[in-house]
Write a protein that holds these residues in place. Sequence first.
Motif, PDB file in Angstrom:
ATOM      1  N   SER A  94      -7.881  -8.002   5.582  1.00  0.00           N
ATOM      2  CA  SER A  94      -9.173  -8.771   5.226  1.00  0.00           C
ATOM      3  C   SER A  94      -9.175  -8.976   3.809  1.00  0.00           C
ATOM      4  O   SER A  94      -8.715  -8.351   2.950  1.00  0.00           O
ATOM      5  CB  SER A  94     -10.504  -7.853   5.939  1.00  0.00           C
ATOM      6  OG  SER A  94     -10.593  -6.719   5.185  1.00  0.00           O
ATOM      7  N   ILE A 118       0.766  -1.201  -0.007  1.00  0.00           N
ATOM      8  CA  ILE A 118      -0.086  -0.230   0.167  1.00  0.00           C
ATOM      9  C   ILE A 118       0.962   1.156  -0.028  1.00  0.00           C
ATOM     10  O   ILE A 118       0.319   2.436  -0.230  1.00  0.00           O
ATOM     11  CB  ILE A 118      -0.967   0.059   1.147  1.00  0.00           C
ATOM     12  CG1 ILE A 118      -0.386   0.088   2.534  1.00  0.00           C
ATOM     13  CG2 ILE A 118      -1.944  -1.151   1.058  1.00  0.00           C
ATOM     14  CD1 ILE A 118      -1.065   0.064   3.730  1.00  0.00           C
ATOM     15  N   ILE A 125     -10.316  -9.798   0.047  1.00  0.00           N
ATOM     16  CA  ILE A 125     -11.315  -9.210  -1.124  1.00  0.00           C
ATOM     17  C   ILE A 125     -11.377 -10.275  -2.044  1.00  0.00           C
ATOM     18  O   ILE A 125     -10.479 -10.935  -2.604  1.00  0.00           O
ATOM     19  CB  ILE A 125     -10.600  -7.945  -1.946  1.00  0.00           C
ATOM     20  CG1 ILE A 125     -10.008  -6.813  -1.069  1.00  0.00           C
ATOM     21  CG2 ILE A 125     -11.230  -7.688  -3.095  1.00  0.00           C
ATOM     22  CD1 ILE A 125      -9.221  -5.632  -1.612  1.00  0.00           C
ATOM     23  N   GLU A 162      -7.571  -6.248   1.833  1.00  0.00           N
ATOM     24  CA  GLU A 162      -7.405  -4.933   2.144  1.00  0.00           C
ATOM     25  C   GLU A 162      -6.335  -4.469   3.067  1.00  0.00           C
ATOM     26  O   GLU A 162      -5.545  -5.322   3.331  1.00  0.00           O
ATOM     27  CB  GLU A 162      -8.762  -4.637   2.960  1.00  0.00           C
ATOM     28  CG  GLU A 162     -10.138  -5.029   2.349  1.00  0.00           C
ATOM     29  CD  GLU A 162     -10.481  -3.680   1.339  1.00  0.00           C
ATOM     30  OE1 GLU A 162      -9.789  -2.590   1.091  1.00  0.00           O
ATOM     31  OE2 GLU A 162     -11.561  -4.029   0.597  1.00  0.00           O
ATOM     32  N   ALA A 163      -6.083  -3.201   3.098  1.00  0.00           N
ATOM     33  CA  ALA A 163      -4.938  -2.553   3.957  1.00  0.00           C
ATOM     34  C   ALA A 163      -4.689  -3.360   5.499  1.00  0.00           C
ATOM     35  O   ALA A 163      -3.785  -3.441   6.027  1.00  0.00           O
ATOM     36  CB  ALA A 163      -4.937  -1.317   4.009  1.00  0.00           C
ATOM     37  N   ASP A 164      -6.038  -3.634   5.962  1.00  0.00           N
ATOM     38  CA  ASP A 164      -6.176  -4.309   7.283  1.00  0.00           C
ATOM     39  C   ASP A 164      -6.088  -5.715   7.195  1.00  0.00           C
ATOM     40  O   ASP A 164      -6.053  -6.530   8.424  1.00  0.00           O
ATOM     41  CB  ASP A 164      -7.546  -3.876   7.890  1.00  0.00           C
ATOM     42  CG  ASP A 164      -8.847  -4.541   7.259  1.00  0.00           C
ATOM     43  OD1 ASP A 164      -8.658  -5.356   6.433  1.00  0.00           O
ATOM     44  OD2 ASP A 164     -10.019  -4.066   7.553  1.00  0.00           O
ATOM     45  N   THR A 192      -6.264 -11.169  -2.865  1.00  0.00           N
ATOM     46  CA  THR A 192      -6.108  -9.817  -2.503  1.00  0.00           C
ATOM     47  C   THR A 192      -6.759  -9.538  -1.238  1.00  0.00           C
ATOM     48  O   THR A 192      -7.680 -10.255  -0.810  1.00  0.00           O
ATOM     49  CB  THR A 192      -7.039  -9.108  -3.721  1.00  0.00           C
ATOM     50  OG1 THR A 192      -8.433  -9.659  -3.711  1.00  0.00           O
ATOM     51  CG2 THR A 192      -6.355  -9.165  -5.141  1.00  0.00           C
TER      52      THR A 192
END
Length: 103
Positions: A82, A18, A84, A78-80, A76
């Motif tokens: 979790s 990110i 996708i 998320e930044a946290d 894929t």
Amino acid sequence: PYSSKQRRSSRYAFINFISSEAAKSFYKRWHNQVLPGSPSDAKPLSISEAKLQGMISNVKHHKDIGSDRKRHQPCTFEADGSPIDFSSFLQQYERNPHRYSTE
């Protein structure tokens, strides 16, 4: 990634960070390191920059090469951390690609 030519998973991975700071930190920590739990003769990781940069560029690439089989799609997150769902994201992208414009 899956290699259809070799009919197996490739022995490399792509990680889309990110930020450039996160990529540099990962490189410093893992370049030339052996993964924990690896056999004693395991090769160390060789980390380098990919030619294709950015999530949207990678999504476009996978759309173009037909990554429609669930087991051959990229993972894929998320930044946290979790997950996708790539199929859902790809459908969303196809409906409105301008929403994800990188230009």
